[in-house]
Design a protein around this motif. Structure first.
Motif, PDB file in Angstrom:
ATOM      1  N   LEU A   1       0.830  -1.194   0.000  1.00  0.00           N
ATOM      2  CA  LEU A   1       0.000   0.000   0.000  1.00  0.00           C
ATOM      3  C   LEU A   1       0.870   1.251   0.000  1.00  0.00           C
ATOM      4  O   LEU A   1       2.001   1.250   0.478  1.00  0.00           O
ATOM      5  N   LEU A   2       0.315   2.324  -0.530  1.00  0.00           N
ATOM      6  CA  LEU A   2       1.009   3.609  -0.534  1.00  0.00           C
ATOM      7  C   LEU A   2       0.775   4.323   0.792  1.00  0.00           C
ATOM      8  O   LEU A   2      -0.362   4.567   1.184  1.00  0.00           O
ATOM      9  N   THR A   3       1.849   4.633   1.480  1.00  0.00           N
ATOM     10  CA  THR A   3       1.806   5.438   2.696  1.00  0.00           C
ATOM     11  C   THR A   3       3.016   6.360   2.672  1.00  0.00           C
ATOM     12  O   THR A   3       3.958   6.171   1.885  1.00  0.00           O
ATOM     13  N   ARG A   4       3.019   7.352   3.552  1.00  0.00           N
ATOM     14  CA  ARG A   4       4.192   8.228   3.631  1.00  0.00           C
ATOM     15  C   ARG A   4       5.447   7.431   3.990  1.00  0.00           C
ATOM     16  O   ARG A   4       6.547   7.752   3.540  1.00  0.00           O
TER      17      ARG A   4
ATOM     18  N   ASN B   1       0.089  26.361  -7.027  1.00  0.00           N
ATOM     19  CA  ASN B   1      -0.072  25.180  -6.190  1.00  0.00           C
ATOM     20  C   ASN B   1      -0.199  23.967  -7.091  1.00  0.00           C
ATOM     21  O   ASN B   1      -0.616  24.069  -8.244  1.00  0.00           O
ATOM     22  N   PHE B   2       0.224  22.820  -6.598  1.00  0.00           N
ATOM     23  CA  PHE B   2       0.275  21.613  -7.423  1.00  0.00           C
ATOM     24  C   PHE B   2       0.195  20.395  -6.524  1.00  0.00           C
ATOM     25  O   PHE B   2       0.312  20.487  -5.299  1.00  0.00           O
ATOM     26  N   ILE B   3      -0.010  19.220  -7.166  1.00  0.00           N
ATOM     27  CA  ILE B   3      -0.215  17.982  -6.423  1.00  0.00           C
ATOM     28  C   ILE B   3       0.413  16.822  -7.185  1.00  0.00           C
ATOM     29  O   ILE B   3       0.413  16.805  -8.434  1.00  0.00           O
ATOM     30  N   TRP B   4       0.971  15.870  -6.464  1.00  0.00           N
ATOM     31  CA  TRP B   4       1.502  14.635  -7.055  1.00  0.00           C
ATOM     32  C   TRP B   4       0.403  13.944  -7.845  1.00  0.00           C
ATOM     33  O   TRP B   4      -0.738  13.806  -7.389  1.00  0.00           O
ATOM     34  N   GLN B   5       0.727  13.508  -9.058  1.00  0.00           N
ATOM     35  CA  GLN B   5      -0.284  12.907  -9.928  1.00  0.00           C
ATOM     36  C   GLN B   5      -0.953  11.698  -9.285  1.00  0.00           C
ATOM     37  O   GLN B   5      -2.158  11.469  -9.468  1.00  0.00           O
ATOM     38  N   GLY B   6      -0.206  10.922  -8.519  1.00  0.00           N
ATOM     39  CA  GLY B   6      -0.801   9.770  -7.847  1.00  0.00           C
ATOM     40  C   GLY B   6      -1.861  10.183  -6.844  1.00  0.00           C
ATOM     41  O   GLY B   6      -2.925   9.560  -6.736  1.00  0.00           O
ATOM     42  N   ASP B   7      -1.594  11.246  -6.093  1.00  0.00           N
ATOM     43  CA  ASP B   7      -2.590  11.765  -5.149  1.00  0.00           C
ATOM     44  C   ASP B   7      -3.809  12.310  -5.888  1.00  0.00           C
ATOM     45  O   ASP B   7      -4.950  12.097  -5.465  1.00  0.00           O
TER      46      ASP B   7
ATOM     47  N   LEU C   1      -4.674  15.259   3.784  1.00  0.00           N
ATOM     48  CA  LEU C   1      -3.598  15.863   3.000  1.00  0.00           C
ATOM     49  C   LEU C   1      -3.045  14.856   1.994  1.00  0.00           C
ATOM     50  O   LEU C   1      -3.105  13.640   2.220  1.00  0.00           O
ATOM     51  N   PRO C   2      -2.510  15.335   0.872  1.00  0.00           N
ATOM     52  CA  PRO C   2      -1.861  14.417  -0.067  1.00  0.00           C
ATOM     53  C   PRO C   2      -0.771  13.598   0.614  1.00  0.00           C
ATOM     54  O   PRO C   2      -0.118  14.059   1.553  1.00  0.00           O
ATOM     55  N   VAL C   3      -0.575  12.387   0.130  1.00  0.00           N
ATOM     56  CA  VAL C   3       0.449  11.511   0.709  1.00  0.00           C
ATOM     57  C   VAL C   3       1.851  12.071   0.443  1.00  0.00           C
ATOM     58  O   VAL C   3       2.727  12.029   1.304  1.00  0.00           O
ATOM     59  N   VAL C   4       2.059  12.592  -0.767  1.00  0.00           N
ATOM     60  CA  VAL C   4       3.387  13.078  -1.166  1.00  0.00           C
ATOM     61  C   VAL C   4       3.428  14.594  -0.972  1.00  0.00           C
ATOM     62  O   VAL C   4       2.649  15.329  -1.582  1.00  0.00           O
TER      63      VAL C   4
ATOM     64  N   THR D   1       5.459  18.543  -0.664  1.00  0.00           N
ATOM     65  CA  THR D   1       6.240  19.361  -1.583  1.00  0.00           C
ATOM     66  C   THR D   1       7.723  19.027  -1.541  1.00  0.00           C
ATOM     67  O   THR D   1       8.385  18.927  -2.585  1.00  0.00           O
ATOM     68  N   GLU D   2       8.294  18.859  -0.351  1.00  0.00           N
ATOM     69  CA  GLU D   2       9.724  18.580  -0.243  1.00  0.00           C
ATOM     70  C   GLU D   2      10.084  17.259  -0.912  1.00  0.00           C
ATOM     71  O   GLU D   2      11.135  17.142  -1.557  1.00  0.00           O
ATOM     72  N   GLN D   3       9.202  16.250  -0.799  1.00  0.00           N
ATOM     73  CA  GLN D   3       9.453  14.976  -1.467  1.00  0.00           C
ATOM     74  C   GLN D   3       9.400  15.144  -2.982  1.00  0.00           C
ATOM     75  O   GLN D   3      10.225  14.589  -3.714  1.00  0.00           O
ATOM     76  N   LEU D   4       8.452  15.929  -3.458  1.00  0.00           N
ATOM     77  CA  LEU D   4       8.340  16.168  -4.899  1.00  0.00           C
ATOM     78  C   LEU D   4       9.565  16.890  -5.437  1.00  0.00           C
ATOM     79  O   LEU D   4      10.050  16.590  -6.536  1.00  0.00           O
ATOM     80  N   ILE D   5      10.069  17.864  -4.686  1.00  0.00           N
ATOM     81  CA  ILE D   5      11.273  18.588  -5.105  1.00  0.00           C
ATOM     82  C   ILE D   5      12.460  17.629  -5.166  1.00  0.00           C
ATOM     83  O   ILE D   5      13.239  17.631  -6.136  1.00  0.00           O
ATOM     84  N   ALA D   6      12.602  16.788  -4.152  1.00  0.00           N
ATOM     85  CA  ALA D   6      13.726  15.835  -4.126  1.00  0.00           C
ATOM     86  C   ALA D   6      13.649  14.858  -5.295  1.00  0.00           C
ATOM     87  O   ALA D   6      14.657  14.614  -5.984  1.00  0.00           O
ATOM     88  N   TRP D   7      12.475  14.282  -5.531  1.00  0.00           N
ATOM     89  CA  TRP D   7      12.317  13.352  -6.646  1.00  0.00           C
ATOM     90  C   TRP D   7      12.606  14.036  -7.982  1.00  0.00           C
ATOM     91  O   TRP D   7      13.279  13.484  -8.847  1.00  0.00           O
ATOM     92  N   THR D   8      12.052  15.253  -8.160  1.00  0.00           N
ATOM     93  CA  THR D   8      12.203  15.961  -9.433  1.00  0.00           C
ATOM     94  C   THR D   8      13.661  16.338  -9.685  1.00  0.00           C
ATOM     95  O   THR D   8      14.169  16.176 -10.799  1.00  0.00           O
ATOM     96  N   ALA D   9      14.344  16.835  -8.665  1.00  0.00           N
ATOM     97  CA  ALA D   9      15.747  17.207  -8.827  1.00  0.00           C
ATOM     98  C   ALA D   9      16.578  15.999  -9.239  1.00  0.00           C
ATOM     99  O   ALA D   9      17.436  16.077 -10.138  1.00  0.00           O
ATOM    100  N   ASP D  10      16.321  14.870  -8.600  1.00  0.00           N
ATOM    101  CA  ASP D  10      17.050  13.648  -8.934  1.00  0.00           C
ATOM    102  C   ASP D  10      16.755  13.214 -10.365  1.00  0.00           C
ATOM    103  O   ASP D  10      17.666  12.874 -11.130  1.00  0.00           O
TER     104      ASP D  10
END
Length: 345
Positions: A2-5, A235-241, A309-312, A314-323
């Motif tokens: 399952l998807l969790t934080r 403002n934006f949201i992870w596509q999965g959320d 709140l969304p599971v993912v 902003t900081e996680q999205l920034i980290a994933w995107t930068a990588d």
């Protein structure tokens, strides 16, 4: 899994891993889909979000038929869906008789629409965004219909506020966004006429590693391209959320249909986001333009009340995107055009 934080990966190594992550359900999604009976049909499944939304639906409700409907003009999409257990039907949604021949699924997610290139053929934009919804609404009067819309139907609002609420009257610049108001009005009219339950899913900027506001900003920072901060807040949201919330809306439909804003709960400055990527890449962003006091922003309080709140974050999205961007991983090559202020796409 399952998807969790707690189960989020530190990095997303490749497209296969990205697709798997986007198709991983939360327990809340499984529980909400269990509240609604019947097959799930996704109209316009061939777009950016459609395939993984369909895959997510099948993963969350594996014993349910999930049917993806599109023209399937892009190679490989149909095969990808079949591998996930999603059935497919070829259909041109501009063809009324073809729509009428589709199976009458109790649950419909409407994702068809036209944005990019909208200014190039405005009559086609209006036909796709207003005429097709009228055809679909009449073909499925007894189904629950979650219809994808956009936060662009709102006027610009002050960046120091909370964003547009669902009670704010649409008044957007540009014919693209006006045609999206037309889409909503068609679903609203026929929902009232037939007592069709539904939701108007006003989505602001879904984020995938291959596209989105963060992808656009990160790529410009990395390459030294100028970043226009005239429209300086988003403002934006992870596509999965976003996909999970769209599917969960099937359990939270109203009759007549009603709007719900879906995005991240934070209002973020483009300047600050660029600086965070600059720190990760070791280079200073090139900022141009002057921040305006207004932007397209939505208040997602109702969605947070319904879904949490969304599971993912902003900081996680920034980290994933930068990588992802730093490794020159694939891009869809479809800029969000988040910085457009005149509504011309």
């Amino acid at each position: 899994m399952l998807l969790t934080r707690e189960t989020l990966p530190k990095t997303i190594p490749d497209i296969a891993a990205l697709d798997d992550l986007l198709c991983r359900p939360t327990q809340a999604l499984i529980d909400d889909l269990a509240k609604v009976e019947g097959d799930i049909m996704i109209l316009g499944v061939g777009g950016k979000m459609g395939p993984t939304l369909a895959g997510l639906a099948k993963a969350a409700a594996p014993d349910r038929r999930v049917i993806g409907v599109a023209r399937f003009s892009e190679a490989g999409v149909k095969e990808w869906l079949h591998a996930r257990g999603v059935e497919t039907i070829n259909c041109d949604l501009m063809d009324e008789s073809a729509i009428q021949s589709l199976p009458k699924a109790p649950n419909v997610v409407f994702m068809a629409g036209r944005k990019f290139g909208a200014e190039g053929d405005l009559s086609l934009t209006w036909a796709m965004n207003a005429h097709v919804p009228a055809l679909v609404a009449q073909a499925f009067p007894s189904s629950r219909i979650v219809a994808f819309s956009t936060g662009c139907i709102y006027p610009f609002v002050p960046v120091d506020g909370k964003g547009s609420t669902e009670e704010m009257a649409p008044n957007p610049p540009g014919e693209y966004a006006q045609s999206c108001v037309g889409r909503e009005r068609m679903f609203e009219y026929f929902s009232r006429k037939f007592s069709t339950p539904g939701r108007l899913f006003r989505l602001n900027y879904a984020i995938d590693m291959r596209y989105g506001v963060l992808h656009d900003i990160a790529t410009k920072v990395l390459t030294g391209a100028p970043i226009d901060v005239s429209l300086g807040h988003v403002n934006f949201i992870w596509q999965g959320d976003a996909s999970a919330q769209a599917l969960r809306c099937l359990a939270h439909c109203t009759a007549p249909t009603s709007p719900i804003n879906v995005s991240g709960h934070e209002i973020l400055a483009v300047r600050d986001l660029a600086a965070k990527f600059g720190a990760r890449f070791g280079r200073a962003p090139v900022l141009v333009g002057e921040e305006q006091p207004t932007a397209w922003l939505t208040d997602t309080s109702k969605a947070v009340d319904l879904f949490g709140l969304p599971v993912v974050d902003t900081e996680q999205l920034i980290a994933w995107t930068a990588d992802w961007v730093s490794r020159a991983m694939p891009s869809l090559g479809k800029p969000t055009k988040y910085e457009v202020r005149d509504g011309r796409y």
